[in-house]
Design a protein around this motif. Structure first.
Motif, PDB file in Angstrom:
ATOM      1  N   GLN A  43      -4.165 -37.919  -1.041  1.00 30.59           N
ATOM      2  CA  GLN A  43      -3.785 -39.487  -0.557  1.00 30.59           C
ATOM      3  C   GLN A  43      -2.079 -39.646  -0.622  1.00 30.59           C
ATOM      4  O   GLN A  43      -1.661 -40.167   0.373  1.00 30.59           O
ATOM      5  CB  GLN A  43      -4.376 -40.782  -1.323  1.00 30.59           C
ATOM      6  N   LEU A  46      -0.766 -38.233   2.880  1.00 28.73           N
ATOM      7  CA  LEU A  46      -1.111 -38.863   4.100  1.00 28.73           C
ATOM      8  C   LEU A  46      -0.239 -39.970   4.573  1.00 28.73           C
ATOM      9  O   LEU A  46       0.824 -40.720   3.747  1.00 28.73           O
ATOM     10  CB  LEU A  46      -2.517 -39.373   3.944  1.00 28.73           C
ATOM     11  N   HIS A  48      -0.065 -43.591   5.979  1.00 32.91           N
ATOM     12  CA  HIS A  48      -1.270 -44.650   6.341  1.00 32.91           C
ATOM     13  C   HIS A  48      -0.638 -45.772   7.210  1.00 32.91           C
ATOM     14  O   HIS A  48       0.480 -46.297   6.998  1.00 32.91           O
ATOM     15  CB  HIS A  48      -1.645 -45.294   4.719  1.00 32.91           C
ATOM     16  N   ARG A  50      -1.692 -49.384   8.652  1.00 32.58           N
ATOM     17  CA  ARG A  50      -2.429 -50.466   8.163  1.00 32.58           C
ATOM     18  C   ARG A  50      -2.063 -51.697   9.013  1.00 32.58           C
ATOM     19  O   ARG A  50      -0.982 -51.927   9.393  1.00 32.58           O
ATOM     20  CB  ARG A  50      -2.535 -50.800   7.020  1.00 32.58           C
ATOM     21  N   ASP A 122      -3.619 -34.695  11.479  1.00 33.30           N
ATOM     22  CA  ASP A 122      -4.561 -34.799  10.180  1.00 33.30           C
ATOM     23  C   ASP A 122      -4.011 -35.193   8.962  1.00 33.30           C
ATOM     24  O   ASP A 122      -4.544 -35.649   7.816  1.00 33.30           O
ATOM     25  CB  ASP A 122      -4.740 -33.281   9.887  1.00 33.30           C
ATOM     26  N   LYS A 123      -2.622 -35.631   9.164  1.00 32.73           N
ATOM     27  CA  LYS A 123      -1.985 -36.132   8.015  1.00 32.73           C
ATOM     28  C   LYS A 123      -1.769 -37.623   8.235  1.00 32.73           C
ATOM     29  O   LYS A 123      -1.354 -38.523   7.214  1.00 32.73           O
ATOM     30  CB  LYS A 123      -0.426 -35.702   7.705  1.00 32.73           C
ATOM     31  N   LYS A 125      -3.570 -41.459   8.836  1.00 31.82           N
ATOM     32  CA  LYS A 125      -4.635 -42.193   8.359  1.00 31.82           C
ATOM     33  C   LYS A 125      -4.453 -43.650   8.942  1.00 31.82           C
ATOM     34  O   LYS A 125      -3.649 -44.503   8.574  1.00 31.82           O
ATOM     35  CB  LYS A 125      -5.123 -42.214   7.059  1.00 31.82           C
ATOM     36  N   LYS A 126      -5.199 -44.021  10.152  1.00 30.15           N
ATOM     37  CA  LYS A 126      -5.152 -45.208  10.737  1.00 30.15           C
ATOM     38  C   LYS A 126      -6.431 -46.187  10.242  1.00 30.15           C
ATOM     39  O   LYS A 126      -7.525 -45.961  10.503  1.00 30.15           O
ATOM     40  CB  LYS A 126      -5.183 -45.164  12.208  1.00 30.15           C
ATOM     41  N   HIS A 127      -5.954 -47.118   9.603  1.00 28.07           N
ATOM     42  CA  HIS A 127      -6.805 -47.766   8.834  1.00 28.07           C
ATOM     43  C   HIS A 127      -7.289 -49.051   9.754  1.00 28.07           C
ATOM     44  O   HIS A 127      -6.634 -49.400  10.518  1.00 28.07           O
ATOM     45  CB  HIS A 127      -6.405 -48.436   7.491  1.00 28.07           C
TER      46      HIS A 127
END
Length: 130
Positions: A43, A46, A48, A50, A122-123, A125-127
């Motif tokens: 985690q 990554l 993030h 948001r 790949d690194k 993360k779209k929330h």
């Protein structure tokens, strides 16, 4: 005279602690202890992106997990200029420096990071949905 069927019924009290964990120990404690560092490490690598609801229709986009060696002020300035939104850098004890933008800018920030090769697909993360 005493009639046994007329005695008031008293329910038995159960030990609720014994029900929640009848063995007395957590059977998955060893597995959880082994996996936690791996999950936290994955985690932490990554980025993030948001969106957080403020009030009514207002929302902000937050970006965390960018490399500390990047110049966040330049990134903020470029995204603000290209996507006509305001933004700032917020220092957080837990998450380090977090970028904040006005409005739902998740797609714009994702596109910007990929176009400028600041992070790989790949690194990131779209929330949230959308």
């Amino acid at each position: 005279l005493s009639f046994p069927s007329l005695r008031p019924h008293r329910p038995r009290r159960m030990d609720l602690d014994a029900l929640s964990n009848p063995i007395g120990k957590d059977p998955f404690a060893a597995i959880d202890a082994e996996e936690e560092p791996a999950v936290e490490e994955a985690q932490s690598n990554l980025v993030h992106i948001r969106v957080q609801q403020r009030n009514g229709r207002k929302c902000i986009t937050t970006v965390q997990g960018l490399n500390e060696q990047l110049d966040l002020k330049k990134i903020i300035k470029a995204i603000k200029k290209t996507h006509c939104c305001n933004g700032t850098i917020v220092d957080d004890e837990e998450m380090g420096q977090v970028l904040q933008f006005q409005g739902d800018q998740r797609d714009n920030v994702l596109k910007f990071l990929l176009e400028n090769e600041l992070a790989s697909k790949d690194k990131i993360k779209k929330h949230g949905h959308g």
